[in-house]
Design an enzyme around this catalytic site. Structure first.
Site, PDB file in Angstrom:
ATOM      1  N   HIS A   1      -2.447   6.021 -25.818  1.00  0.00           N
ATOM      2  CA  HIS A   1      -1.922   4.764 -25.715  1.00  0.00           C
ATOM      3  C   HIS A   1      -1.102   4.281 -26.931  1.00  0.00           C
ATOM      4  CE1 HIS A   1      -4.533   2.594 -22.436  1.00  0.00           C
ATOM      5  NE2 HIS A   1      -5.132   3.671 -23.076  1.00  0.00           N
TER       6      HIS A   1
ATOM      7  N   ASP B   1       3.391  -0.555 -27.842  1.00  0.00           N
ATOM      8  CA  ASP B   1       3.770  -1.088 -26.626  1.00  0.00           C
ATOM      9  C   ASP B   1       4.977  -2.144 -26.446  1.00  0.00           C
ATOM     10  OD1 ASP B   1       1.768   0.802 -25.563  1.00  0.00           O
ATOM     11  OD2 ASP B   1       0.604  -0.863 -25.190  1.00  0.00           O
TER      12      ASP B   1
ATOM     13  N   LYS C   1       0.391   3.777  -0.604  1.00  0.00           N
ATOM     14  CA  LYS C   1      -0.017   5.176   0.648  1.00  0.00           C
ATOM     15  C   LYS C   1      -0.719   5.606   2.234  1.00  0.00           C
ATOM     16  CE  LYS C   1      -3.956   6.007  -3.093  1.00  0.00           C
ATOM     17  NZ  LYS C   1      -5.401   6.330  -3.561  1.00  0.00           N
TER      18      LYS C   1
ATOM     19  N   ASP D   1       0.800  -1.484   0.473  1.00  0.00           N
ATOM     20  CA  ASP D   1       0.072  -0.193   0.378  1.00  0.00           C
ATOM     21  C   ASP D   1       0.836   1.105   0.113  1.00  0.00           C
ATOM     22  OD1 ASP D   1      -2.047   1.996   0.497  1.00  0.00           O
ATOM     23  OD2 ASP D   1      -2.656   1.572   2.273  1.00  0.00           O
TER      24      ASP D   1
END
Length: 377
Positions: free
Chosen positions: A128, A158, A64, A62
């Site tokens: 993209h 990509d 955060k 996590d």
């Protein structure tokens, strides 16, 4: 893990598309890759169904949480490489940017995977594959004469211009770091890699050897002997008979050697194209495959993704394999001495949090789990 990269330790900050593919490739070749996922995945992963997630263990962190960034920095201390695919500035705001990581590990190679790169007018904007390929001139060149550009999936941008160049950059930087003892940042931008991939296109245009119009050149379906043709059953055969001897074999096997215009007679290319199309429509794909089997005519059946694993050559080489309930490509390329092999199956976020952190020397794993900095799925 087997493979020539055995012993290389990589931290992958989970993302989508080109970043995971680059990490998969490194893992396929033997690197020990630990993937740092968001708890629950955050919509970034297909978990056990995502082939791009194979070959590595997942730790859910996590970022955060006050202790989340510290976990990543501790991993960076123990790693040779870190990969992230955030927009520019995001890793810095999370406290896991290059400055923080290199302060902990001066020899670290910090790989950054983005579409537009770390700087430039578009660096902070979303994008993209299709847009990156568009601005490099590559998309413009793909398609038939008189028609719109054709989208080459997301393979050219990509994975070709992005993932592969990130891997090349990482390995080059690791090679240099072994000699200098100093790491560095690898800025892998899909626009840069795609432009580099299209070097021959830009070179030919500059020399006047390539018409800057779709479908009018040797390799873009402009030439009738480099194209696809429909068969009687609605399938297709791919023709790439560029060299004179291969063209001669093509028309001989088709039974039209006495009627076919000369290969280099451009004024009669429309006539040749019609003749080839009409001839291919007289038999099925399977029948034409038999006709051209073992020949040098450079003709092949156009197979679907589901059909490809059954092709005799691919089957003999084990190019596509069934593993963990998924059809997937085997590791590539191949090595004579340090052969690579498939490793761990794809997994969900946080499947190996305790195991992986423990293996990397963390002695306070339970405390981190209890605090919520990391999550065991």
């Amino acid at each position: 893990m087997a493979g020539p990269l055995q012993g290389l330790k990589v931290v992958e900050i989970a993302g989508i598309g080109p970043g995971p593919f680059a990490a998969m490739l490194l893992a396929d070749l033997g690197a020990e890759v630990i993937r740092v996922d968001r708890p629950g995945g955050g919509g970034l992963s297909l978990g056990e169904k995502d082939v791009l997630n194979r070959g590595r263990r997942s730790v859910a962190v996590d970022l955060k949480h006050p202790g989340g960034a510290e976990v990543v920095l501790r991993l960076a201390e123990r790693a040779d490489v870190l990969i992230e695919g955030y927009r520019p500035g995001v890793a810095e705001r999370l406290g896991i940017g290059p400055a923080e990581c290199l302060a902990r590990n001066p020899a670290l190679v910090y790989g950054r995977m983005t579409g537009w790169g770390q700087e430039g007018p578009l660096a902070a904007t979303a994008g993209h594959d299709i847009g990156y390929v568009a601005v490099t001139g590559t998309l413009h060149a793909i398609g038939r004469a008189g028609g719109p550009p054709q989208v080459p999936l997301n393979l050219v941008g990509d994975f070709g211009g992005g993932s592969m160049y990130l891997v090349v950059g990482i390995l080059a930087a690791v090679w240099e770091a072994e000699r200098s003892g100093r790491g560095q940042v690898v800025d892998a931008a899909i626009v840069d890699g795609t432009a580099h991939l299209s070097a021959i296109l830009h070179g030919f245009v500059s020399l006047g050897l390539w018409r800057d119009r779709r479908g009018t050149n040797l390799l873009d379906t402009g030439a009738p002997f480099y194209d696809v043709y429909e068969t009687s059953d609605g399938e297709h055969m791919a023709v790439g008979a560029i060299e004179p001897q291969f063209f001669a074999e093509l028309v001989a096997r088709l039974g039209i050697a006495d009627r076919a215009p000369g290969q280099n007679d451009r004024e009669r290319w429309p006539e040749l194209r019609v003749l080839l199309a009409e001839t291919f429509r007289t038999r099925t794909r399977e029948e034409w495959t038999e006709v051209f089997a073992g020949s040098d005519a450079c003709v092949a059946p156009v197979l679907s993704a589901k059909e490809a694993p059954k092709h005799p050559h691919l089957a003999a080489r084990g190019t596509l394999v069934e593993r963990d309930g998924l059809t997937q490509p085997a590791p590539a390329p191949r090595f004579s001495r340090t052969g690579a092999e498939l490793g761990l199956p794809p997994c969900g976020p946080g499947a190996h949090t305790r195991e992986a952190l423990g293996a990397w020397g963390f002695e306070d794993v339970e405390a981190l789990v209890e605090a919520g900095a990391v999550v065991q799925a």
